[in-house]
Design a protein around this motif. Structure first.
Motif, short mmCIF file in Angstrom:
data_model
loop_
_atom_site.label_atom_id
_atom_site.label_comp_id
_atom_site.label_asym_id
_atom_site.label_seq_id
_atom_site.Cartn_x
_atom_site.Cartn_y
_atom_site.Cartn_z
N PRO A 1 0.80 -1.23 0.00
CA PRO A 1 0.00 0.00 0.00
C PRO A 1 0.83 1.28 0.00
O PRO A 1 0.41 2.29 -0.56
N LEU A 2 2.03 1.25 0.62
CA LEU A 2 2.86 2.45 0.67
C LEU A 2 3.34 2.88 -0.71
O LEU A 2 3.10 4.04 -1.12
N PRO A 3 4.02 2.02 -1.50
CA PRO A 3 4.43 2.46 -2.84
C PRO A 3 3.23 2.80 -3.74
O PRO A 3 3.31 3.70 -4.57
N TYR A 4 2.12 2.09 -3.55
CA TYR A 4 0.90 2.39 -4.33
C TYR A 4 0.42 3.80 -4.04
O TYR A 4 0.16 4.59 -4.95
N ASP A 5 0.31 4.14 -2.75
CA ASP A 5 -0.16 5.47 -2.38
C ASP A 5 0.81 6.55 -2.83
O ASP A 5 0.41 7.63 -3.28
N MET A 6 2.11 6.28 -2.69
CA MET A 6 3.11 7.26 -3.10
C MET A 6 3.07 7.51 -4.60
O MET A 6 3.20 8.64 -5.07
N ALA A 7 2.88 6.42 -5.36
CA ALA A 7 2.83 6.56 -6.81
C ALA A 7 1.62 7.39 -7.24
O ALA A 7 1.73 8.30 -8.07
N LEU A 8 0.45 7.13 -6.64
CA LEU A 8 -0.75 7.87 -7.02
C LEU A 8 -0.68 9.32 -6.55
O LEU A 8 -1.21 10.21 -7.21
N ALA A 9 -0.02 9.55 -5.40
CA ALA A 9 0.12 10.92 -4.91
C ALA A 9 1.01 11.74 -5.83
O ALA A 9 0.86 12.96 -5.95
N ALA A 10 1.95 11.06 -6.50
CA ALA A 10 2.88 11.77 -7.38
C ALA A 10 2.28 12.06 -8.75
O ALA A 10 2.84 12.84 -9.52
N GLY A 11 1.16 11.45 -9.08
CA GLY A 11 0.54 11.70 -10.38
C GLY A 11 -0.25 10.50 -10.87
O GLY A 11 -0.01 9.37 -10.45
N GLN A 12 -1.21 10.76 -11.74
CA GLN A 12 -2.03 9.68 -12.29
C GLN A 12 -1.23 8.77 -13.21
O GLN A 12 -0.30 9.20 -13.87
N LEU A 13 -1.64 7.48 -13.23
CA LEU A 13 -1.03 6.51 -14.14
C LEU A 13 -2.01 6.25 -15.29
O LEU A 13 -3.22 6.28 -15.09
N PRO A 14 -1.50 5.96 -16.47
CA PRO A 14 -2.39 5.74 -17.62
C PRO A 14 -3.06 4.37 -17.63
O PRO A 14 -3.85 4.09 -18.53
N VAL A 15 -2.74 3.52 -16.67
CA VAL A 15 -3.34 2.17 -16.61
C VAL A 15 -3.88 1.92 -15.20
O VAL A 15 -3.48 2.60 -14.25
#
Length: 439
Positions: free
Chosen positions: A66-80
Motif C-alpha cells: 500500500p505504501l508504494p501504491y499510495d506514493m505513486a498515485l500521490a505523485a501523479g495519475q497513471l495511464p493504466v
C-alpha cells in the motif's frame, strides 16, 4: 481469467526481493496469457517514476504494498489501472516464527508497523502469546510510514522492545544500519497470488474497455453470529468455510477473485462485464437469494465502482454500510460522484420455502429445542445429548439419535468435545443452526 488468446501484461513494481518472488509465483500460475514487466526500486519514493517508466508496456500495475501504491498515485495519475499486494495476514505468523528460530527477538516484546490492531490481536491469540508487550503503529498513508523508523528506534533504545517487525524495505535498511534487530514481514505466497489474480482481472477488463474496477464486499451480519464469535469458535469457522465455498461456486463463472477480507467478510474483485452478468445487467443482487437459501444467512452486500482499487474498495465499504442499515434486504452499488443504486434480491424461492412449515424430522426437533432454549434465555444454542434429553424429556439414546439427525439434515454442526472432569468420553457439544429454519 482471461482466455488463452487474450494476453495480459502486469507491471510489478517493488523492491528487488518481492519482485523476484512475485515472478516465481506468477510462473506457478501456469497462465500462458500472462506476461510480466518488472520495475525495481531502492526506495518507495521512486515508485511513481518506476511505474511511469513501464506504463506504456503494461495493462495494469501491481505495486509491492500500500505504501508504494499510495506514493505513486500521490505523485501523479497513471495511464493504466493499478492495485497492490496487501500487508499483514498470514505473513505475520511466519515472521514471528523466524524471529524465534533465528533468535532475533522475543515476540512478546517487539514493535510492529503497518498491520491493523485486529490482525495483530488475532495472530497473538492464535499462537497463545500475550500481546500486552507488543507496540504497534498502523499504516494510514505515506505520512505514517515516514514516522516508522523513529517509532521503532525510540522504543528499542528505551528498552521497551527487543526488536522490530516492519513491512517497509527502507525502514528495514535504516534499522539494520542502526544495529536494531529487525525482520521484514514479506507478503505470503497466497496473498501475492491473490493480488496477481486481481491484477490480471483488472488488466483484462481494461483491454476489453471495461476499465471501471468493481469491488464487492460480502459481509455476514452480526445477528447471524454466535454471541461470543471468535476465530477459534468451531461453529463460526464452519460458517465461514461454507460461505467461502458458496461464493466461489457463484464467482467462478464470473471470472471473479474471492479473498477473505476479515473475520466477518469477503472481498470479490471482478470486471464491470462480469458484474453485469452476475446481476442480470444491474437488475438484481448477486449471491443474495441462493446463499440465503443454502446457508440461512441474509448477507450484507456492497458493490463499489471506481477508477482504482482504492476508490472501488472505499465505495464498496460505503455500499455495504448502506446494506447493513437496510437489514440485508437489498444490495447497494456506490460509484464515483456518490452515485447510489439499489439492487433487489431474487428471493422468490426463499419466500416459498419460508412460508412452508418444517417438514422434516430434524426441523421439527430443532423447532422444539429452539422454543425451549428461548424460554430459558439461552442465545448460544449449544447443546449436548444430555441437554437435549433434558429439554425434550427423552432418553439419552434418543437424544443422541436426534442430534445425528440434525447433523445429517445440515441443521447442526458438531463441535470439538469439551473438557470434563467426569470419567469416560467427554460429551460432544453441537451448535444448533436455528437460522436455517423457515421463518
Amino acid at each position: 481469467m482471461p482466455s488463452a488468446h487474450e494476453e495480459v501484461t502486469v507491471g510489478v513494481i517493488g523492491a528487488e526481493q518481492i519482485v523476484h518472488r512475485t515472478m516465481a509465483l506468477a510462473r506457478e500460475l501456469d497462465n500462458p496469457s500472462l506476461r510480466l514487466v518488472t520495475a525495481v526500486y531502492d526506495d518507495e519514493h521512486d515508485a511513481h517514476a518506476q511505474a511511469s517508466r513501464i506504463a506504456s508496456r503494461v495493462d495494469v500495475c501491481l505495486f509491492a504494498g500500500p505504501l508504494p501504491y499510495d506514493m505513486a498515485l500521490a505523485a501523479g495519475q497513471l495511464p493504466v489501472p493499478a492495485t497492490y499486494v496487501p500487508s499483514g495476514g498470514p505473513a505475520l505468523f511466519s515472521t514471528l516464527l523466524r524471529g524465534v528460530l533465528e533468535n532475533v527477538f522475543d515476540p512478546a516484546r517487539i514493535s510492529v508497523d503497518t498491520i491493523s490492531q485486529r490482525d495483530l490481536q488475532h495472530a497473538y491469540e492464535e499462537i497463545g502469546v500475550k500481546v500486552a508487550g507488543v507496540r504497534l503503529t498502523e499504516y494510514v498513508g505515506p505520512e505514517s510510514a515516514d514516522r516508522f523508523f523513529d517509532f521503532h528506534r525510540k522504543l528499542y533504545e528505551r528498552g521497551k522492545t527487543t526488536g522490530v517487525v516492519t513491512t517497509v524495505p527502507s525502514v528495514e535498511a535504516a534499522l539494520r544500519k542502526a544495529d536494531i534487530p529487525c525482520l521484514r514481514m514479506a507478503p505470503s505466497a497466497t496473498t501475492i497470488r491473490d493480488a496477481l489474480t486481481t491484477a490480471i482481472l483488472m488488466g483484462s477488463g481494461a483491454k476489453l474497455e471495461e476499465s471501471r474496477i468493481v469491488t464487492m464486499i460480502i459481509q455476514v451480519p452480526g445477528s447471524a453470529l454466535p454471541a461470543h464469535a471468535s476465530p477459534s469458535n468451531y461453529w463460526y469457522q464452519e460458517l465461514k468455510l461454507s460461505l467461502h465455498r458458496e461464493l466461489l461456486r457463484d464467482a467462478r463463472p464470473m471470472d471473479a477473485a474471492v479473498v477473505p477480507r476479515d473475520d466477518h467478510s469477503f472481498l470479490i474483485v471482478m470486471t464491470m462485464g462480469s458484474l453485469r452478468l452476475a446481476t442480470n445487467n444491474l437488475s438484481m443482487a448477486p449471491f443474495l437469494g441462493r446463499i440465503h437459501e443454502e446457508l440461512g444467512i441474509l448477507l450484507e452486500i456492497g458493490i463499489g465502482l471506481g477508477r482504482s482499487t482504492r476508490e472501488a474498495e472505499v465505495n464498496a465499504q460505503s455500499a455495504v454500510d448502506k446494506a447493513a442499515a437496510d437489514g440485508g434486504r437489498t444490495a447497494f452499488i456506490v460509484g464515483p460522484r456518490d452515485t447510489v443504486l439499489q439492487l433487489p434480491g431474487d428471493r422468490s424461492h426463499v419466500a416459498e420455502r419460508s412460508a412452508a412449515a418444517p417438514d422434516t424430522k430434524g426441523a421439527q426437533v430443532l423447532v422444539r429445542l429452539a422454543e425451549r432454549l428461548d424460554a430459558l434465555g439461552d442465545t448460544e444454542r449449544v447443546v449436548d445429548a444430555e441437554k437435549v434429553a433434558e429439554l425434550l424429556g427423552v432418553t439419552l439414546r434418543t437424544a443422541r439419535r436426534s442430534l445425528h439427525t440434525l447433523v445429517d439434515e445440515g441443521l447442526a454442526w458438531p463441535m470439538p468435545p469439551s473438557h470434563s472432569s467426569k470419567v469416560g468420553r467427554p460429551p460432544r457439544p453441537y451448535q444448533l443452526l436455528v437460522e436455517k429454519l423457515p421463518r
